[in-house]
Design an enzyme around this catalytic site. Sequence first.
Site, mmCIF file in Angstrom:
data_model
loop_
_atom_site.group_PDB
_atom_site.id
_atom_site.type_symbol
_atom_site.label_atom_id
_atom_site.label_comp_id
_atom_site.label_asym_id
_atom_site.label_seq_id
_atom_site.Cartn_x
_atom_site.Cartn_y
_atom_site.Cartn_z
ATOM 1 N N GLY A 97 54.252 4.590 48.673
ATOM 2 C CA GLY A 97 55.333 5.366 48.074
ATOM 3 C C GLY A 97 54.927 6.784 47.717
ATOM 4 N N HIS B 137 46.776 13.638 44.804
ATOM 5 C CA HIS B 137 46.781 13.727 43.347
ATOM 6 C C HIS B 137 46.338 12.401 42.754
ATOM 7 C CE1 HIS B 137 50.774 12.692 44.889
ATOM 8 N NE2 HIS B 137 50.902 11.905 43.832
#
Length: 113
Positions: A94, A101
């Site tokens: 997802g 990050h």
Amino acid sequence: MLDGNCVFCRIIKGEIPAAVVYEDDKMCVFKDLEPKAKVHLLAVPKSHFKLLSEAGEEDAEILKYMLTKIPGIAAANGCENGYRLIINQGDDAGQTVFHLHIHILGGQPLGDL
Ligand code: AMP
Ligand code: ZN
């Protein structure tokens, strides 16, 4: 190298506002816009790449550096009792922002969150 179309690159360049809690020449840490826990920070390298599998040598050095900085940053931002790190990679995970990050989640017991 930063990417002008990437939201996190634009935060790094100061073109989009963010609640930055830590920044140096290699990384930036800011609050997630839609926090999934009491503390939800995003640690991003100042280098644009999407996947760990795409990380070059310099990117890998920055990632290693980030892992050494995150414990102190987490503790200074309400995660004294522990925290969880998540790196979503690709579609099945997802991943919605294609600039690598590290989610830092904490500030509460996380359970199965
Ligand atoms: P991921 O699903 O791992 O790609 O996570 C992307 C995260 O970025 C989500 O948790 C979003 O809430 C967060 N996000 C997207 N845009 C911004 C922004 N402008 N400032 C802060 N967080 C953002
Ligand atoms: Zn980027």
